[in-house]
Structures are given as structure tokens and as C-alpha cells.
Write a protein that holds these residues in place. Sequence first.
Motif, PDB file in Angstrom:
ATOM      1  N   THR A 198       0.851  -1.191   0.000  1.00  0.00           N
ATOM      2  CA  THR A 198       0.000   0.000   0.000  1.00  0.00           C
ATOM      3  C   THR A 198       0.887   1.242   0.000  1.00  0.00           C
ATOM      4  N   HIS A 199       0.564   2.172  -0.855  1.00  0.00           N
ATOM      5  CA  HIS A 199       1.359   3.389  -0.939  1.00  0.00           C
ATOM      6  C   HIS A 199       0.444   4.588  -1.118  1.00  0.00           C
ATOM      7  N   ASN A 200       0.980   5.748  -0.834  1.00  0.00           N
ATOM      8  CA  ASN A 200       0.204   6.979  -0.847  1.00  0.00           C
ATOM      9  C   ASN A 200       0.672   7.911  -1.955  1.00  0.00           C
ATOM     10  N   LYS A 293      -7.714  13.320  -7.578  1.00  0.00           N
ATOM     11  CA  LYS A 293      -6.963  12.747  -6.462  1.00  0.00           C
ATOM     12  C   LYS A 293      -6.275  13.853  -5.680  1.00  0.00           C
ATOM     13  N   GLN A 340       6.070   9.609   3.428  1.00  0.00           N
ATOM     14  CA  GLN A 340       4.780  10.042   2.882  1.00  0.00           C
ATOM     15  C   GLN A 340       4.225   9.004   1.911  1.00  0.00           C
ATOM     16  N   ASP A 344       1.808   4.957   7.058  1.00  0.00           N
ATOM     17  CA  ASP A 344       0.626   5.670   7.515  1.00  0.00           C
ATOM     18  C   ASP A 344       0.950   6.299   8.863  1.00  0.00           C
TER      19      ASP A 344
END
Length: 533
Positions: A198-200, A293, A340, A344
Motif C-alpha cells: 500500500t502506498h500513498n 486525487k 509520505q 501511515d
Amino acid sequence: MPTLHWIGKEKVVSHHQDVPYRVLEYKYGFTADKGEQTEPTNSGNKIIQGDNLEALKSLLPEYEGKIKCIYIDPPYNTGNENWVYNDNVNHPKIKKWLGEVVGKDGEDLSRHDKWLCMMYPRLQLLHKLLADDGAIFISIDDNEQANLKLMCDEIFGVRNFIANITWQKKYGPANDAKYFSQTHEFVIVYSKQKELFTHNLVPRDDKQLKAFRNPDNDKRGLWRASDLSARTYSKSGDYIIEGPNGEKYSPPPSRAWIFNQERFFELLKDKRISFGANGKGRPMQKKFLSEIKQGVTVQTWWDRDFAGDNKIARYELKDIFPQNPFDTPKPSSLIIRILQIASDKNSIILDSFAGSGTTAHAVLNLNKQDGGNRKFILVEMEDYANDITAERVKRVTKGYGSGNKKVEGTGGAFDFYELGLPLFDENQNLNEEVGLAKIREYIWFSETRTSLNYDLSDLRDGSDYFLGRKDGTEYYFIYEKEKLTTLDYDALELIKTKGEQYIIYADNCLLPKEFMAKKNIIFKKIPRDITRF
């Protein structure tokens, strides 16, 4: 798949399994408001002084599979024979380890062989610590980049490769360079399991935000104009658009409009098509900031505006330590970008080549910016682990500098540890010198992957065999220094709790198997059945 071979590989491929498990010896705690203290802060932040190979092994019971983001900045192995940060592997401790593990072959190793021998077991343990949805970021330059990529392909898996980021470490050219001015390094990224990674997105910077305006006072807010033409041709997108002043527009040659004519008129009716401020420009789609986004996908080219550079890093460190102890530190802004993307607000961050403590600096700064509760674990084997690594974190939490260079403290706390004695002796028996409390803590971790929630320091040898209860199972560790212990009917008299199942450690067992099956008792022999991490 291409494989990497070097002298000594067969000696280190499984060496991480043979590394002794050492207990962590607590030294002191630190909080920004109270300073150093003798009692643990229990903040979750740790700084460990010691060989990172052994320190990583010591972290396994509590952190295996729990680290969301790992960043390491290992020695670049430039060949410089003077040991400095990020340079070579000729440190006395590394040379001693190579001699013990690789043996006589170690005398013939090239500097690349040494580096690979040093890195392989460490990466094996880092892989174990990484969470299934986590990622590791490794800074490196051209000296070992190719070798590192192949080694990570082997340990993490080719399919789990994410990216090779190019980071602009210098802004201007080095005119005294012999061939080319080296202005970049790499950050290689691998996941534990790519499908779970999972990445942002990263926040838009001021320059990107300035592209959004609202010249027509649209009630939907800020917007930017986006090209209406597609890169490829389609018949449905090949039509004439007539502007408000009667001028007609065709798609560019060999291209078409993104939308078919019906969809275009829907957008036009909804005032999502712009023909420029005076109505005389080519048609463009209005992209509203509130509808897209809330961030941007990260590119693999990171310039100094995005992630800082070495010059920024040196100034940053000099503000904290006027006598800057490092020539090539990393800027905290580089680590913040990584956090970032790959963490999280409640993630655990690990850096096992901690150096001056930049990773902790970045964690504390980002927590202050976004209200996060990220935790850091730093490992540094050098003697400066306390005087520089930990000291930097202290100054960052309290604030540093003066006048117009004064930087407000982030607040925070950490606990400082050193590597202690091995839990098992050379005969693989329990090392009683570490103390019963540490042994019981290890047994509980090995069974439940959780921490004991009571004070172990008050325990006396043989005073209490009960470890705890978890998910209906009662755990007992029947152990005494001076004598062998036996699980028999008399020992059962000591068990005062009631559980659905019992896991009981002892030196021997005299209970019948049928009786134990009926009472849901599982016997584990000391030390044979104690889990080795």
C-alpha cells in the motif's frame, strides 16, 4: 532468473539463522520535557547501539512482520580505506565477522565480495521484519547498485521490485571530475508482497497548486485546463467542435478527441469545457481540484526541490551540530518523502544503518506536520550511537539553533538500548546470566508475539511459573537455575488458573500422554522446544 555469485556466498546465505539472539539491555529513556530518565518511556521509539546483524535478530520476537517501512543507507563501498560513514566495509568489526563466518576464504575476498557477504544476511533479517504490505528503500550509488539489485531480486523476489529511484544529490556540476560529474544516487525499492503493498500519493507542492485557478468564478472551485485530444485515433472522437465565436476546431493530425460527440455536449452543457478567457481558444476540459486525487503519483526522478540534496543535508546537520561530524548525510526531506509514500500515521519505521539519526529526525518532523504517531527504531554500531545519533534526536525533540535559525522542537521520546548477552550459550542451553526476567519475556514473545504486561523485574527464581493467558491458553514456564524441573502431578498442584488449553515448559515430563490429551496440556521441553528466531 540471473543469479549473483561471489566468494563466500555459501557461508552467508543461511548465516542469519545462526546469528545469536541477544537480549536488549535498557540504558535510559528520554523525553523532550523531562530529559534523560532511568525508567523506560514506553514510547515505542528505540535507539540501539550494536552490530546491526545481531540487533536485527534481537528485534524479531517483537517486530517480525510488523515493520511498515524500512529505510537503510548502507556503506557505499567506494574503496576508500579510511572508515567513514557510507564508505567501505573494512571496519574492524566487519573484518572480524568476515573472518569468523567466511573463514580462510575471507582473506581472498575483493571489496565487492566483502560487501555482498556483509549485506546478504542483514537483508535476510530485514525481509523477515518487513510487514506483508510494507516496503524497503535502500540508498546506494553506482559502486554496488547492480549487485544490490540482483541480491534483492534473490531475497525479496523479482516480482516484488517496485522502482529504482534516481535522486539528485548535487545541484551543480563538479568541474574537477575526471570523467563525468556524479550528480545522482539511487534509492532501490522492494515490497514484501507486491499485491499487498500500500502506498500513498504525495501532497501537491505550491507550483502544482498554482496551476489551478478559477477565472470564471465557477462554483465548483479551482480548476486547470486539460487537453481534450487523445494520443491515438478513434473514429468516434473524430468530429468538429464549434467555439462560442463560431470558430471550428479539429483534433490534431492523427489524433482524436478524448470523448465522443455525445459526451462532449454533456460536458459543454455542464460548463466543463473552456475556450479560454476570451472564448477564442481551443477547447479544453476543466479539471476541478476538488474532484481529482488529493495528491500526485510519485515519479522515479527526485530533484532537490522534491527531496533535498546533500548540501541541504549538511546545512541541516550543521544547524544541529556546529562541528558537523558527517560529510555526506541524507536530508530529512528525502526520508520524509519516503515516509509520505510508504507509511501511515501509525507505522513503525526501521533504519538499521542509522548514522547521524536522519530517519528519526524525519519521523518526528512528519508526525508534527500531520499529527501522526509513527514510531522509529534506529540501529547504529558505532561508538557515536549515543553522542551523535541519540543526541541529534534529543535536540530535534527539544528544539535547536538560535535567533532566526531557531527550530522549534517536535516533542517526543525514545529509549536507548545496547546489545546484551546471548540468550543461549554455546551448547544451546539457556544462558542464565541474562536473568530469569529476560528468559520469560523471550518465551512469552515466542509463543504469543506480544509483550508481557507486568513488571518482570520483581520476579524471583522459581517464585511464579505462570507466564500469562492469551486466547484461552494458559502459559507456564517451570524453570529454576539450580535444579531440573519436572512436569508431574505435583507440579500440576501449582497451576491455579483455568484455561481451555495449557502450554507448559519444563525440563522433563512424567505425565501420561492420555492424561495430557484429556486435560488439553501441551508439554514443551527446555531447551529443546524453545523457538529460535
